[in-house]
Design a protein around this motif. Structure first.
Motif, mmCIF file in Angstrom:
data_model
loop_
_atom_site.group_PDB
_atom_site.id
_atom_site.type_symbol
_atom_site.label_atom_id
_atom_site.label_comp_id
_atom_site.label_asym_id
_atom_site.label_seq_id
_atom_site.Cartn_x
_atom_site.Cartn_y
_atom_site.Cartn_z
ATOM 1 N N GLN A 129 0.840 -1.190 0.000
ATOM 2 C CA GLN A 129 0.000 0.000 0.000
ATOM 3 C C GLN A 129 0.878 1.245 0.000
ATOM 4 N N THR A 130 0.314 2.319 -0.527
ATOM 5 C CA THR A 130 1.077 3.562 -0.608
ATOM 6 C C THR A 130 0.965 4.351 0.691
ATOM 7 N N ILE A 131 1.964 5.164 0.929
ATOM 8 C CA ILE A 131 2.015 6.056 2.092
ATOM 9 C C ILE A 131 1.837 7.482 1.599
ATOM 10 N N SER A 132 0.853 8.184 2.172
ATOM 11 C CA SER A 132 0.563 9.546 1.719
ATOM 12 C C SER A 132 1.632 10.537 2.145
ATOM 13 N N SER A 133 2.052 10.410 3.392
ATOM 14 C CA SER A 133 3.059 11.343 3.907
ATOM 15 C C SER A 133 3.675 10.766 5.171
ATOM 16 N N LEU A 134 4.767 11.358 5.552
ATOM 17 C CA LEU A 134 5.465 10.987 6.780
ATOM 18 C C LEU A 134 5.588 12.236 7.633
ATOM 19 N N GLN A 135 5.091 12.172 8.862
ATOM 20 C CA GLN A 135 5.151 13.343 9.726
ATOM 21 C C GLN A 135 6.603 13.740 10.011
ATOM 22 N N THR A 173 3.289 7.543 10.022
ATOM 23 C CA THR A 173 2.958 7.574 8.603
ATOM 24 C C THR A 173 1.465 7.803 8.415
ATOM 25 N N GLN A 174 1.120 8.521 7.356
ATOM 26 C CA GLN A 174 -0.287 8.724 7.027
ATOM 27 C C GLN A 174 -0.657 7.847 5.835
#
Length: 252
Positions: free
Chosen positions: A127-133, A147-148
């Motif tokens: 699955q893809t990761i939208s962003s990393l805080q 991770t978001q």
């Protein structure tokens, strides 16, 4: 291992608030803070190591259902003006805190691999990761990352992997390149939403091998590359890169 999920509105802030109890000049409350549980000493007491090298505990925390080495997120308050917290809590060997165990959650732990994964091919059920805080914490050898995931169902179970090539170091400041991926283990037929998924990664091997920066031999800098999408034919990964993270190896 139990998977914990957090509403993105709640997890985005590490809040430092003035406590409404006691002297507000000496009381500090932290929300959604990362910690690692340890059990030891002559009394075999449960304590929590938190960011910055502090150790906290309380009488009530001894009843908490946590084990040695577990990674958690917690809310807690400390009155630095309290007598038992004089000299950094030297009396007990820790700072006495109010630990809100009813809001404490466990964080899944993962290993760091020193063998870089295939960064081209898409893995099964990836699955893809939208962003990393930009927020992270390095505590007792564990790197906490947040991770978001854009479309995540409430009871979905994931696994995460973090890998690196020990010889891949960028620039004069010695920036290490880490690669983060996520696989869906079980998924339900329900509508998903954006969620922040915390994870703790054992990076002690990296810390042992890494050299510090030019300006500070105890600083370790790294970037995290994460799979943000797939090519049109769904066979190749598209990567995004985080900002530079900096941790202090002395806090291990």
């Amino acid at each position: 291992m139990k998977k914990i999920f957090f509403n993105s509105i709640w997890v985005f802030g590490l809040l430092v608030l003035a406590s409404c109890l006691g002297d507000p000049a000496t009381n500090v409350t932290l929300s959604n803070a990362a910690g690692v549980v340890k059990i030891g000493g002559g009394k075999q007491e449960k304590v929590i190591h938190v960011k910055g090298g502090q150790i906290i505990s309380s009488d009530d925390f001894q009843k908490a259902e946590v084990e040695d080495g577990e990674c958690i997120l917690l809310d807690y308050s400390i009155d630095y003006g309290a007598g038992e917290n004089a000299n950094g809590g030297a009396q007990n060997g820790y700072l006495t805190a109010t630990i809100y165990t009813q809001r404490m959650t466990k964080v899944d732990k993962w290993k760091l691999s020193a063998a870089l994964s295939d960064t081209v091919s898409v893995q099964t059920n990836e699955q893809t990761i939208s962003s990393l805080q930009t927020r992270c914490a390095f505590i007792e050898g564990n790197l906490f990352l947040f991770t978001q995931i854009a479309n995540h169902t409430e009871n979905q179970v994931d696994s995460f992997s973090l890998s690196f090539n020990p010889n891949q170091v960028s620039g004069s400041e010695r920036i290490y390149e880490l690669y983060l991926r996520s696989i869906v283990k079980t998924q339900e037929n329900a509508k998903g939403s954006a969620m922040i998924i915390p994870g703790a990664f054992d990076i002690q091997e990296l810390v042992k091998k890494a050299g510090g920066t030019v300006s500070n031999p105890q600083e370790i800098k790294f970037r995290v590359h994460y799979v943000s999408g797939f090519a049109k034919d769904s066979t190749q990964c598209i990567w995004q890169t985080s900002d530079i993270f900096t941790i202090n190896s002395a806090e291990k």
